[in-house]
Design a protein around this motif. Sequence first.
Motif, mmCIF file in Angstrom:
data_model
loop_
_atom_site.group_PDB
_atom_site.id
_atom_site.type_symbol
_atom_site.label_atom_id
_atom_site.label_comp_id
_atom_site.label_asym_id
_atom_site.label_seq_id
_atom_site.Cartn_x
_atom_site.Cartn_y
_atom_site.Cartn_z
ATOM 1 N N CYS A 59 -0.782 1.016 -5.373
ATOM 2 C CA CYS A 59 -0.768 2.466 -5.153
ATOM 3 C C CYS A 59 -2.079 2.879 -4.495
ATOM 4 N N VAL A 60 -1.989 3.538 -3.336
ATOM 5 C CA VAL A 60 -3.199 3.963 -2.618
ATOM 6 C C VAL A 60 -3.439 5.462 -2.751
ATOM 7 N N CYS A 109 6.113 4.662 1.109
ATOM 8 C CA CYS A 109 5.996 5.912 0.370
ATOM 9 C C CYS A 109 6.967 5.882 -0.805
ATOM 10 N N ALA A 149 -1.238 3.698 4.275
ATOM 11 C CA ALA A 149 -0.032 3.355 3.518
ATOM 12 C C ALA A 149 0.959 2.578 4.373
ATOM 13 N N ARG A 209 0.856 -1.188 0.000
ATOM 14 C CA ARG A 209 0.000 0.000 0.000
ATOM 15 C C ARG A 209 0.895 1.241 0.000
ATOM 16 N N LEU A 210 1.170 1.742 -1.191
ATOM 17 C CA LEU A 210 2.156 2.811 -1.340
ATOM 18 C C LEU A 210 1.506 4.137 -1.713
ATOM 19 N N LEU A 211 1.878 5.179 -0.969
ATOM 20 C CA LEU A 211 1.479 6.535 -1.321
ATOM 21 C C LEU A 211 2.595 7.152 -2.153
ATOM 22 N N ALA A 239 -0.911 9.989 4.224
ATOM 23 C CA ALA A 239 -0.358 8.635 4.326
ATOM 24 C C ALA A 239 -1.125 7.805 5.351
#
Length: 355
Positions: free
Chosen positions: A58-59, A89, A86, A34-36, A81
């Motif tokens: 991608c969140v 990052c 997330a 879960r990447l910001l 975030a």
Amino acid sequence: MEFVHETQPMRVVLRSGASVTAVAGEAERLGLRRLLVVSGPRGTEPARAVADSLGDACVGLHAEARMHVPVEVADHAVEAARAAGADGCVAVGGGSAIGLGKAVALRTGLPLIAVPTTYSGSEMTPVWGLTEHGVKRTGRDPSVLPRSVVYDPDLTLSLPVALSVTSGINAVAHAAEALYAPDGTPLVSLMAEEGVRAMTGALPALADDPEDLDARGRALYGAWLCGAALGATTMGLHHKLCHVLGGTFGLPHADAHTVVLPYALAFNAPAAPEAVKALGRALDTDDAPYALWDLSGRLGAPRSLAELGLKESDLAVAAAQATGQAYANPRDVTVEGALGVLKAAYEGERPLRTP
């Protein structure tokens, strides 16, 4: 010979097209799902490409990075975030985006992946910076060091020549100060000298042909080495002056570094002969401050603080702020000495060694 050298734990990928082929793989290697993605408002195109390459991992895309990382901007990114849940990052962009990614990592402990689109080299350091009430604070924390850095020359093709030049000389400034830092090591010196050689060799070729991927790749290589050299050492007068010029007076970060560097080097040269020799070897000159000043001018970069909008009345304030706290520098820095460097940089004439 005695020294202590600590190698920073980081993985580096450098290849054309890596931003859309390697970032997802780096995230998977780190176990992130879960990447910001953070970027600046003018860097949304490459950031969107990276976000798309991540697919469902991608969140969100948070495109609010600003120069010198104002604390309220950092607060908003941290909130984003946390709201997105997330677990990591990805910072895509120049120093502002990387700086915002570092702020998120510092506040949340989330692992950071950096995808630089300029040559500042800040992605290679554990140094963070935040600006509040007109004062830029910096610190060092291993939590802000990216776990992976993905260098993709393709992403720098949209970087105008003028910004490429100032960004590259900003990286050279990192290497220059690393060469005379009190905690430098033989390995740091090798990286710094090679970084300067690579960067200053790449910039003229890049200016001649902005589409030259080989030149842009060599510039990224130089940025990597220059940034890594700074990341292993402490900063001196040059960086302190530029932090004040940026944090207090709002001058563009890379432009300020480009203008100030020859004059800071001329000031420190009498107390750092070995560093000056190393720079001379990298630049193929016996006058490194002049060579950098000449390179900047030939490539169309600004040469004076007056060009950047600083007022002459600001110089005394900047000198006082830059000497307000003790820090390592090869030559003792007084308010008068700092003011002399700033006055020379304000006028923009050929740098002369300060006796």
